[in-house]
Scaffold this motif. Structure first.
Motif, mmCIF file in Angstrom:
data_model
loop_
_atom_site.group_PDB
_atom_site.id
_atom_site.type_symbol
_atom_site.label_atom_id
_atom_site.label_comp_id
_atom_site.label_asym_id
_atom_site.label_seq_id
_atom_site.Cartn_x
_atom_site.Cartn_y
_atom_site.Cartn_z
ATOM 1 N N TYR A 1 -4.297 -6.522 9.739
ATOM 2 C CA TYR A 1 -5.647 -6.808 10.238
ATOM 3 C C TYR A 1 -6.660 -5.819 9.650
ATOM 4 O O TYR A 1 -7.786 -6.199 9.301
ATOM 5 N N VAL A 2 -6.266 -4.547 9.512
ATOM 6 C CA VAL A 2 -7.152 -3.545 8.912
ATOM 7 C C VAL A 2 -7.439 -3.911 7.457
ATOM 8 O O VAL A 2 -8.595 -3.874 7.004
ATOM 9 N N ARG A 3 -6.411 -4.277 6.701
ATOM 10 C CA ARG A 3 -6.608 -4.622 5.288
ATOM 11 C C ARG A 3 -7.443 -5.888 5.146
ATOM 12 O O ARG A 3 -8.235 -6.022 4.203
ATOM 13 N N ASN A 4 -7.284 -6.849 6.067
ATOM 14 C CA ASN A 4 -8.102 -8.059 6.009
ATOM 15 C C ASN A 4 -9.574 -7.743 6.248
ATOM 16 O O ASN A 4 -10.463 -8.303 5.591
ATOM 17 N N THR A 5 -9.840 -6.844 7.182
ATOM 18 C CA THR A 5 -11.230 -6.447 7.433
ATOM 19 C C THR A 5 -11.828 -5.788 6.204
ATOM 20 O O THR A 5 -12.978 -6.078 5.821
ATOM 21 N N ALA A 6 -11.083 -4.909 5.567
ATOM 22 C CA ALA A 6 -11.576 -4.235 4.359
ATOM 23 C C ALA A 6 -11.847 -5.244 3.242
ATOM 24 O O ALA A 6 -12.878 -5.156 2.561
ATOM 25 N N ALA A 7 -10.954 -6.193 3.038
ATOM 26 C CA ALA A 7 -11.148 -7.181 1.974
ATOM 27 C C ALA A 7 -12.344 -8.088 2.274
ATOM 28 O O ALA A 7 -13.039 -8.527 1.348
ATOM 29 N N ARG A 8 -12.575 -8.382 3.523
ATOM 30 C CA ARG A 8 -13.714 -9.227 3.890
ATOM 31 C C ARG A 8 -15.043 -8.509 3.632
ATOM 32 O O ARG A 8 -16.022 -9.117 3.188
ATOM 33 N N ILE A 9 -15.089 -7.203 3.886
ATOM 34 C CA ILE A 9 -16.327 -6.439 3.681
ATOM 35 C C ILE A 9 -16.564 -6.179 2.201
ATOM 36 O O ILE A 9 -17.669 -6.403 1.689
ATOM 37 N N ASP A 10 -15.524 -5.707 1.502
ATOM 38 C CA ASP A 10 -15.638 -5.388 0.083
ATOM 39 C C ASP A 10 -14.271 -5.584 -0.551
ATOM 40 O O ASP A 10 -13.346 -4.808 -0.288
ATOM 41 N N PRO A 11 -14.091 -6.613 -1.403
ATOM 42 C CA PRO A 11 -12.775 -6.841 -2.013
ATOM 43 C C PRO A 11 -12.278 -5.652 -2.814
ATOM 44 O O PRO A 11 -11.068 -5.496 -3.004
ATOM 45 N N GLY A 12 -13.175 -4.806 -3.296
ATOM 46 C CA GLY A 12 -12.767 -3.645 -4.067
ATOM 47 C C GLY A 12 -12.599 -2.385 -3.241
ATOM 48 O O GLY A 12 -12.399 -1.307 -3.817
ATOM 49 N N MET A 13 -12.685 -2.494 -1.926
ATOM 50 C CA MET A 13 -12.557 -1.301 -1.079
ATOM 51 C C MET A 13 -11.147 -0.724 -1.198
ATOM 52 O O MET A 13 -10.163 -1.457 -1.135
ATOM 53 N N ARG A 14 -11.073 0.586 -1.378
ATOM 54 C CA ARG A 14 -9.783 1.260 -1.472
ATOM 55 C C ARG A 14 -9.234 1.509 -0.075
ATOM 56 O O ARG A 14 -9.879 2.175 0.738
ATOM 57 N N VAL A 15 -8.057 0.985 0.184
ATOM 58 C CA VAL A 15 -7.376 1.202 1.461
ATOM 59 C C VAL A 15 -6.049 1.862 1.151
ATOM 60 O O VAL A 15 -5.195 1.274 0.482
ATOM 61 N N ALA A 16 -5.884 3.088 1.614
ATOM 62 C CA ALA A 16 -4.662 3.854 1.347
ATOM 63 C C ALA A 16 -3.987 4.208 2.655
ATOM 64 O O ALA A 16 -4.644 4.423 3.684
ATOM 65 N N THR A 17 -2.675 4.264 2.617
ATOM 66 C CA THR A 17 -1.886 4.675 3.774
ATOM 67 C C THR A 17 -1.704 6.182 3.741
ATOM 68 O O THR A 17 -1.302 6.736 2.711
ATOM 69 N N LEU A 18 -2.008 6.835 4.833
ATOM 70 C CA LEU A 18 -1.823 8.281 4.902
ATOM 71 C C LEU A 18 -0.335 8.590 5.059
ATOM 72 O O LEU A 18 0.360 7.963 5.860
ATOM 73 N N GLN A 19 0.134 9.543 4.291
ATOM 74 C CA GLN A 19 1.533 9.937 4.359
ATOM 75 C C GLN A 19 1.638 11.429 4.113
ATOM 76 O O GLN A 19 0.876 12.005 3.333
ATOM 77 N N SER A 20 2.557 12.037 4.799
ATOM 78 C CA SER A 20 2.685 13.497 4.718
ATOM 79 C C SER A 20 3.343 13.941 3.419
ATOM 80 O O SER A 20 3.162 15.073 2.984
ATOM 81 N N VAL A 21 4.107 13.044 2.770
ATOM 82 C CA VAL A 21 4.791 13.385 1.525
ATOM 83 C C VAL A 21 4.466 12.329 0.490
ATOM 84 O O VAL A 21 4.538 11.128 0.765
ATOM 85 N N GLU A 22 4.093 12.761 -0.717
ATOM 86 C CA GLU A 22 3.793 11.850 -1.814
ATOM 87 C C GLU A 22 4.859 11.996 -2.887
ATOM 88 O O GLU A 22 5.145 13.093 -3.364
ATOM 89 N N ARG A 23 5.437 10.880 -3.283
ATOM 90 C CA ARG A 23 6.543 10.900 -4.235
ATOM 91 C C ARG A 23 6.053 10.570 -5.633
ATOM 92 O O ARG A 23 5.261 9.639 -5.819
ATOM 93 N N ASP A 24 6.536 11.337 -6.624
ATOM 94 C CA ASP A 24 6.194 11.093 -8.018
ATOM 95 C C ASP A 24 6.758 9.737 -8.461
ATOM 96 O O ASP A 24 7.904 9.402 -8.179
ATOM 97 N N ARG A 25 5.950 8.951 -9.194
ATOM 98 C CA ARG A 25 6.357 7.592 -9.559
ATOM 99 C C ARG A 25 7.540 7.598 -10.529
ATOM 100 O O ARG A 25 8.443 6.774 -10.423
ATOM 101 N N GLN A 26 7.541 8.500 -11.525
ATOM 102 C CA GLN A 26 8.667 8.553 -12.453
ATOM 103 C C GLN A 26 9.945 8.957 -11.731
ATOM 104 O O GLN A 26 11.018 8.402 -11.978
ATOM 105 N N TYR A 27 9.822 9.916 -10.815
ATOM 106 C CA TYR A 27 10.970 10.344 -10.016
ATOM 107 C C TYR A 27 11.478 9.172 -9.178
ATOM 108 O O TYR A 27 12.691 8.940 -9.085
#
Length: 798
Positions: free
Chosen positions: A644-670
């Motif tokens: 529902y949060v992502r749908n609201t963001a897309a309705r307001i601005d399709p280019g709006m950046r919506v990111a999930t907060l996370q305490s640990v970020e993993r390297d993509r190559q790893y």
């Protein structure tokens, strides 16, 4: 002299007889062995097929592994082909408008645990450039999607995703525009997209830029993944060519009665193994080609591939085709050295030929010595893959060679116990070699996996960064650079009204500067300017009392930055908001009564400071260059609250950046290396289970007559079933012990090589449990064959 005399007179010296060919006996005996394997009746064909199936399973996995380089190259080529062509100058520079240019806006989103990548596009002229994989440029309101995304949108349970992408699907993206068949990708046409609403102009597709180099530590990790996954396969192939060895030796003993010598007998046995391995190559190729047709429908750990991507490297394919028959012949000749075949019987593993321990310890010791001579891996230096791979292979193969001696040494001391235990231990004492070969693949796989898991755990901190974000205060971050003014305030209200949202830290943010004239080398004092209600500002600063209309000067913890804020935010002074040439700059006076407070870390983990005001102090709609930022907390008990949060963001601005907060970020190559390990480990585990089952069935077939005799004397089926379980369990337990010890030693050595401390000494527990679970699985699958072989018909003989 008569004509007869002329015929009797020799014309010249008689040539010496030709030396006997050394290759002719080999070829003749190999051909004879092939004839025995191909025409040896039902028993001969069963043994040959067991060998061929075992070899074929290994060859199919080797061909799949040999296809990985081509698959990665094809995926990378398609990924670069659909990337925008970079404009010279700034990486973010837009192309000049022309008849073929296109305005594009990334509109990617997440749905549940999957990422959907997509773009809104608007043509500047009549001949717009078209991304690879689609036939025509989508018209406004239309969308072309990948096959996987099309299936997702068609599913009735995904109505929320359909609401987020309210475009008419008019086409499908072909393979040329996708990295993998399971990728979720779309292109949608827009009639309202402009540069002011976030559009970026591109002139073509096909990014020639090089990929980021892989760090040396990840190179070491990748090498180890390849070794750990392929070493058990090679050992399994070497084991498969020895299926049915007892019957083969009895047949060769019969050949001794008709005059064959020891050397000829061994060459005939090599011919039988050669035929089985070549047939296994064909079966493996057939399995590979058959499985490749369905690979697009298989997705393991979010990884999939197109059938055309799975093409073995030509050099690796030739190596497999030559190495497998050669291994079969060499293994057979080596096995024959421990067997004395006489015309009236077979003498196997006599007392005079005990297994020696000293040479079995040389290989793992040599492997560890190779690591020691190679030295530590520099963080930014080159990595020589050959010593790393060679040392790991020596250690793992050494563990496989150590297992037969250890199994023999352990089982010969077993005495007494229940009848099933005695039957199992006595069988192991008579022929422990076959049991050791059956579990050697498990030993190598578990040892390698233990070492890899230790290396992963030691390198975890380097590739998994602590972000400082606090998911307990907010789970999502949404930001838009094109939603400002009145729309920004509306955005915050929309998020707060969204189903499942419990709190929104919503702000309108801009940058304020100290007006004046400055030289070229002077830095104009600047600070952030944040507009939000009292509840929001309390999450960003240490504010005790607040009401609408209040203003605050927020000091950071660093004194130098605090002085910079005071220089810009002069109480009673004028601030300037730059409109970047679109309009006159806005001037605003900071009230003299503004309070000074300390900063507070927000849910993003950032220390917020600068000027913070409530909506009553300034009309946020007048701020030029402002953007809206929302940090959103949801009730996780509400189903699909995140969607529902992502749908609201897309309705307001399709280019709006919506990111999930996370305490640990993993390297993509790893993460990609870890995914590759998980996929490969799954395939290897399945192969090991299949190899143990085939080996178990082969051993049961060898004992068919003995089992029938035991049943005829009144032995219960349950007793024989438990005997089969113990006969599998004892070698596996010994093998797992060797695997854990060897894996810990190899893992500690690898951690030393990369300069990391060992952090996970107990990571072997789940791996040992997975290996032990194979015992029960193989036993259960072999029970039907065991019941069939205990019938009275098994006493018949010819």
């Amino acid at each position: 002299m008569t004509l007869l005399d002329e015929k009797r007179t020799p014309a010249g010296p008689v040539p010496p007889p030709e030396a006997p060919s050394r290759t002719a006996p080999w070829l003749r005996d190999l051909a004879l062995g092939i004839r025995f394997a191909a025409g040896g009746g039902r028993e001969g064909w069963v043994r040959t097929l067991l060998t061929a199936v075992g070899v074929g399973l290994g060859v199919a996995l080797l061909l799949t592994a040999a296809s990985v380089p081509h698959m990665l190259d094809e995926r990378s080529a398609r990924d670069q082909a659909r990337s925008e062509t970079k404009v010279s100058g700034s990486p973010d520079a837009s192309a000049k408008k022309s008849d073929s240019t296109v305005l594009r806006l990334e509109a990617s989103t997440d749905y549940h645990d999957r990422t959907i990548t997509g773009f809104l596009m608007r043509a500047d002229g009549r001949h717009p450039v078209v991304p690879p994989g689609i036939a025509a440029f989508p018209a406004p309101g239309e969308m072309v999607v990948s096959p996987a995304l099309g299936e997702l949108l068609d599913a009735p349970e995904n109505a929320l995703l359909k609401e987020r992408l309210p475009y008419e699907v008019t086409g499908t993206i072909s393979q040329a525009g996708l990295r993998s068949p399971g990728e979720l990708w779309f292109y949608a046409g827009s009639g309202t997209l402009t540069g002011a609403t976030g559009g970026h102009r591109i002139a073509g597709y096909g990014d020639p830029g090089p990929a980021d180099p892989m760090p040396p530590m990840l190179i070491v990790l990748t090498i180890m993944v390849c070794v750990v996954l392929l070493a058990p396969v090679a050992i399994f192939i070497a084991t498969a060519v020895r299926f049915g060895g007892d019957r083969r030796d009895r047949r060769l003993a019969a050949l001794r009665l008709v005059g064959t010598d020891i050397r000829m007998t061994r060459r005939i046995a090599a011919g039988e193994a050669l035929f089985g391995s070549v047939l296994g190559l064909l079966i493996g190729l057939a399995l590979f080609l058959t499985g490749r047709r369905f690979v697009a429908h298989v997705e393991v750990w979010d990884a999939s591939a197109f059938p055309s991507d799975l093409v073995p490297d030509a050099r690796l394919g030739v190596l497999i085709a030559l190495a497998v028959p050669l291994i079969a012949v060499l293994v057979t000749l080596g096995a024959m050295r421990s067997v004395v075949i006489e015309p009236l019987g077979v003498v196997r593993d006599s007392r005079s030929r005990k297994r020696r321990l000293w040479w079995r310890l040389l290989l793992p010791a040599a492997g560890l010595a190779v690591f020691g001579l190679t030295g530590k891996v520099e963080e930014y230096g080159p990595v020589n893959p050959y010593p790393v791979a060679g040392g790991a292979v020596l250690v793992l193969v050494g563990l496989a060679l150590l297992l037969p001696w250890l199994v023999e040494a352990c089982v010969k001391r077993l005495r007494g116990g229940p009848v099933p235990w005695q039957l199992a231990t006595r069988r192991l004492q008579l022929s422990s070699g076959a049991a050791s070969r059956a579990v050697s693949g498990v030993t190598v796989a578990v040892a390698g996996a233990v070492a890899l898991q230790m290396l992963f755990a030691a390198m975890n901190d380097d590739f998994n960064k602590i972000t400082g974000q606090d998911p307990s205060r907010a789970q999502f971050y949404a930001a838009s650079e094109v939603v400002s003014g009145d729309a920004a305030l509306h955005t915050i209200k929309e998020f707060r009204a969204t189903k499942g949202v419990t709190q929104v830290i919503g702000t309108v943010e801009a940058y304020a500067t100290k007006p004046g004239t400055y030289t070229d080398d002077a830095i104009q004092p600047t600070t952030s300017f944040t507009v939000g209600d009292c509840a929001t500002l309390r999450e960003l600063a240490r504010i005790t009392s607040c009401r609408d209309g209040d203003t605050f000067v927020v000091h950071p913890k660093d004194k130098g930055q605090a002085d910079w804020v005071d220089e810009t935010a002069r109480k009673g002074g004028v601030l300037e908001f730059d409109s970047y040439g679109r309009d006159k700059p806005l001037h605003w006076t900071l009230p003299a009564g503004a309070r000074t407070v300390g900063s507070r870390t927000d849910p993003l983990g950032e220390d917020r400071w600068g000027i913070m005001v409530t909506p009553g102090a300034i009309d946020a709609r007048t701020l030029p260059g402002a953007q809206t930022v929302s940090q959103i907390r949801i009730d996780e008990h509400v189903p699909d609250a995140a969607e529902y949060v992502r749908n609201t963001a897309a309705r307001i601005d399709p280019g709006m950046r919506v990111a999930t907060l996370q305490s640990v970020e993993r390297d993509r190559q790893y993460a990609s290396v870890q995914t590759g390990l998980q996929v490969g480990a799954t395939a290897t585990l399945l192969l090991i289970a299949a190899s143990m089952l085939v080996s178990q069935l082969e051993q049961l077939r060898e004992r068919k007559r003995l089992l029938s005799v035991l049943v005829a004397f009144g032995t219960r089926r349950v007793t024989l079933g438990w005997s089969a379980l113990w006969q599998t369990a004892v070698p596996v337990v010994i093998g797992l012990t060797v695997a854990v010890a060897g894996g810990l030693a190899l893992g500690a050595t690898l951690c030393w090589m990369v300069g990391k401390d060992v952090t996970g000494w107990w990571l072997f527990l789940p791996l040992a449990g997975a290996g032990a679970s194979l015992i029960l699985l193989v036993t259960l699958l072999s029970l039907p064959a065991l019941w069939r072989m205990m019938r009275p018909e098994g006493l018949r003989t010819e």
